[in-house]
Motif scaffolding. Structure first.
Motif, mmCIF file in Angstrom:
data_model
loop_
_atom_site.group_PDB
_atom_site.id
_atom_site.type_symbol
_atom_site.label_atom_id
_atom_site.label_comp_id
_atom_site.label_asym_id
_atom_site.label_seq_id
_atom_site.Cartn_x
_atom_site.Cartn_y
_atom_site.Cartn_z
ATOM 1 N N LYS A 46 -27.150 1.880 -11.392
ATOM 2 C CA LYS A 46 -26.791 3.002 -10.228
ATOM 3 C C LYS A 46 -26.377 4.203 -10.961
ATOM 4 C CE LYS A 46 -25.663 2.678 -5.323
ATOM 5 N NZ LYS A 46 -25.325 1.847 -4.642
ATOM 6 N N LEU A 96 -23.640 -1.609 -11.587
ATOM 7 C CA LEU A 96 -23.318 -0.265 -11.571
ATOM 8 C C LEU A 96 -24.109 0.564 -12.734
ATOM 9 C CD1 LEU A 96 -20.958 1.001 -10.072
ATOM 10 C CD2 LEU A 96 -19.488 0.036 -12.082
ATOM 11 N N LEU A 121 -22.163 -3.083 -4.792
ATOM 12 C CA LEU A 121 -23.029 -2.094 -5.135
ATOM 13 C C LEU A 121 -23.451 -1.282 -3.952
ATOM 14 C CD1 LEU A 121 -25.200 -4.083 -7.878
ATOM 15 C CD2 LEU A 121 -23.478 -2.511 -8.296
ATOM 16 N N VAL A 152 -19.519 1.309 -18.868
ATOM 17 C CA VAL A 152 -20.814 1.687 -18.242
ATOM 18 C C VAL A 152 -21.433 2.908 -19.176
ATOM 19 C CG1 VAL A 152 -21.927 3.152 -16.334
ATOM 20 C CG2 VAL A 152 -20.220 1.327 -15.885
ATOM 21 N N VAL A 180 -18.013 1.992 -5.486
ATOM 22 C CA VAL A 180 -18.801 2.652 -6.849
ATOM 23 C C VAL A 180 -18.080 3.736 -7.147
ATOM 24 C CG1 VAL A 180 -21.035 3.648 -7.355
ATOM 25 C CG2 VAL A 180 -20.922 1.571 -6.124
ATOM 26 N N THR A 221 -22.180 -7.382 -11.765
ATOM 27 C CA THR A 221 -21.710 -6.086 -11.101
ATOM 28 C C THR A 221 -21.731 -4.889 -12.066
ATOM 29 O OG1 THR A 221 -20.264 -7.529 -9.807
ATOM 30 C CG2 THR A 221 -19.872 -5.168 -9.949
#
Length: 163
Positions: A104, A101, A136, A155, A142, A97
């Motif tokens: 994205k 992420l 996602l 991230v 998100v 995930t």
């Protein structure tokens, strides 16, 4: 992992050679012509969009781990869609995930807002594929994830250029 937490799940991943830098075409050099964004450019543009994202557990990029590859990036400039399929290094990867992420977020930050993004796991490569893809694809989830300062920090680490 970060902060010396859990042991690395896939301690000895296969490492793949990075694809070469993309040659710039004469058409791209011509400022008068509108640039159409193609798969290769999304995969490999000036910001090294996806290929240079760092794995959360390894001092390696997603490209070096073969988590992302150019053939799994589909871009339709006319319809403003980008679909990226990524392949976790192992079927039980708990970082799936987070990796999705990171991909994205990198695309959201780098592409024109008109693009609709679809980031998903390569079918059949992860035990929780459906659940991860659902997360996602969910804009609210998100957005909520990115409001979590710890998660955002991880991230951002994945997205930061390696020194």
């Amino acid at each position: 992992g970060p902060g010396g937490a859990a042991p690395v799940e896939n301690a000895n991943p296969l490492i793949y050679r990075r694809s070469g830098e993309r040659p710039v075409t004469a058409r791209e050099e011509d400022d008068e012509l509108p640039d159409s964004i193609d798969d290769r450019e999304i995969f490999d543009n000036a910001a090294h969009l996806i290929r240079s994202i760092n794995d959360p557990e390894h001092p390696l990029t997603l490209e070096e781990l073969n988590v992302v590859e150019q053939v799994r990036v589909q871009v339709n400039d006319a319809e403003s869609t980008v679909a990226v399929e990524f392949t976790p290094t192992i079927p039980h990867c708990s970082m799936a995930t987070l990796i999705g992420l990171s991909i994205k977020v990198k695309l959201i930050r780098s592409l024109p807002e008109r693009f609709k993004l679809d980031v998903h796991i390569t079918p059949g490569t992860h035990v929780s594929e459906h659940a991860v893809n659902k997360q996602l694809a969910d804009k609210e989830r998100v957005a909520a994830a990115l409001e979590n300062s710890h998660l955002l920090e991880v991230v951002n680490q994945c997205l930061s250029a390696r020194s």
